[in-house]
Motif scaffolding. Structure first.
Motif, PDB file in Angstrom:
ATOM      1  N   ALA A   2       0.834  -1.195   0.000  1.00 55.66           N
ATOM      2  CA  ALA A   2       0.000   0.000   0.000  1.00 55.66           C
ATOM      3  C   ALA A   2       0.873   1.252   0.000  1.00 55.66           C
ATOM      4  O   ALA A   2       1.971   1.271   0.544  1.00 55.66           O
ATOM      5  N   SER A   3       0.355   2.307  -0.607  1.00 63.12           N
ATOM      6  CA  SER A   3       1.067   3.579  -0.651  1.00 63.12           C
ATOM      7  C   SER A   3       1.072   4.236   0.722  1.00 63.12           C
ATOM      8  O   SER A   3       0.053   4.258   1.408  1.00 63.12           O
ATOM      9  N   PRO A   4       2.223   4.801   1.137  1.00 65.88           N
ATOM     10  CA  PRO A   4       2.240   5.543   2.399  1.00 65.88           C
ATOM     11  C   PRO A   4       1.571   6.909   2.256  1.00 65.88           C
ATOM     12  O   PRO A   4       1.344   7.599   3.238  1.00 65.88           O
ATOM     13  N   ARG A   5       1.245   7.287   1.053  1.00 66.41           N
ATOM     14  CA  ARG A   5       0.617   8.582   0.780  1.00 66.41           C
ATOM     15  C   ARG A   5      -0.874   8.387   0.492  1.00 66.41           C
ATOM     16  O   ARG A   5      -1.261   7.401  -0.113  1.00 66.41           O
ATOM     17  N   ALA A   6      -1.663   9.356   0.892  1.00 66.57           N
ATOM     18  CA  ALA A   6      -3.076   9.349   0.515  1.00 66.57           C
ATOM     19  C   ALA A   6      -3.150   9.663  -0.977  1.00 66.57           C
ATOM     20  O   ALA A   6      -2.555  10.629  -1.448  1.00 66.57           O
ATOM     21  N   LEU A   7      -3.847   8.820  -1.712  1.00 64.36           N
ATOM     22  CA  LEU A   7      -3.941   9.011  -3.158  1.00 64.36           C
ATOM     23  C   LEU A   7      -5.238   9.717  -3.517  1.00 64.36           C
ATOM     24  O   LEU A   7      -6.276   9.465  -2.911  1.00 64.36           O
ATOM     25  N   PRO A   8      -5.185  10.593  -4.531  1.00 59.46           N
ATOM     26  CA  PRO A   8      -6.394  11.296  -4.944  1.00 59.46           C
ATOM     27  C   PRO A   8      -7.321  10.386  -5.734  1.00 59.46           C
ATOM     28  O   PRO A   8      -6.889   9.396  -6.336  1.00 59.46           O
ATOM     29  N   LEU A   9      -8.599  10.717  -5.742  1.00 54.31           N
ATOM     30  CA  LEU A   9      -9.541  10.080  -6.654  1.00 54.31           C
ATOM     31  C   LEU A   9      -9.408  10.797  -7.988  1.00 54.31           C
ATOM     32  O   LEU A   9      -9.541  12.020  -8.055  1.00 54.31           O
ATOM     33  N   GLY A  77       4.766   3.830   6.919  1.00 56.50           N
ATOM     34  CA  GLY A  77       5.571   3.762   5.702  1.00 56.50           C
ATOM     35  C   GLY A  77       6.192   5.072   5.287  1.00 56.50           C
ATOM     36  O   GLY A  77       7.048   5.100   4.418  1.00 56.50           O
ATOM     37  N   MET A  78       5.751   6.190   5.866  1.00 56.94           N
ATOM     38  CA  MET A  78       6.362   7.484   5.550  1.00 56.94           C
ATOM     39  C   MET A  78       7.341   7.829   6.654  1.00 56.94           C
ATOM     40  O   MET A  78       6.953   8.139   7.765  1.00 56.94           O
ATOM     41  N   GLU A  79       8.611   7.721   6.312  1.00 53.91           N
ATOM     42  CA  GLU A  79       9.638   7.937   7.317  1.00 53.91           C
ATOM     43  C   GLU A  79       9.855   9.417   7.585  1.00 53.91           C
ATOM     44  O   GLU A  79       9.907  10.218   6.669  1.00 53.91           O
TER      45      GLU A  79
END
Length: 134
Positions: A2-9, A77-79
């Motif tokens: 999974a991405s450590p960043r919030a992804l846009p729609l 996941g985001m260091e």
């Protein structure tokens, strides 16, 4: 993973911005009537209210307007630490992106640093991040 960043729609208005990285392009909405640049992407020009708006590739370079160093690990996941910066884009007057500066230690970032875009892919989204220009 999974991405450590919030992804846009992704939608009709923002798709070119979030997927341009697949072609190595930073795409910003441009009004063909008044020559204004618009970000975040939207179907109407914020300057003249024209509907004659379309995404265009810009150079992908700019200057750090301001920044802060985040020391809080707020997402798995985001260091930390990492730099959150505002980048004034070349070729798109008035457009400033809030982004991360990557590829260097946080204490190497300075106000006024020249930067260039790099893209981080997660699923169908290419997140524009910036690194110091050589």
């Amino acid at each position: 993973m999974a991405s450590p960043r919030a992804l846009p729609l992704l939608d009709t208005d923002n798709r070119a911005f979030w997927t341009g990285g697949a072609e190595g392009e930073l795409r910003i909405c441009h009004c063909r009537d008044c020559d204004g640049w618009i970000h975040p992407p939207q179907p109407l020009c914020r300057h003249c209210l024209s509907e004659n708006v379309a995404p265009e590739a810009v150079p992908g370079t700019g200057v750090i307007d301001t920044f802060t160093v985040n020391h809080q690990a707020w997402a798995p996941g985001m260091e930390a630490p990492f730099v959150i910066a505002r980048v004034a884009l070349d070729g798109a007057p008035g457009v400033i992106l809030t982004t991360n500066i990557v590829g260097c230690a946080v204490d190497e970032v300075e106000f006024g640093d020249r930067v260039r875009v790099v893209f981080e892919q997660h699923e169908d989204v290419w997140i524009p991040l910036f690194e110091k220009a050589a």
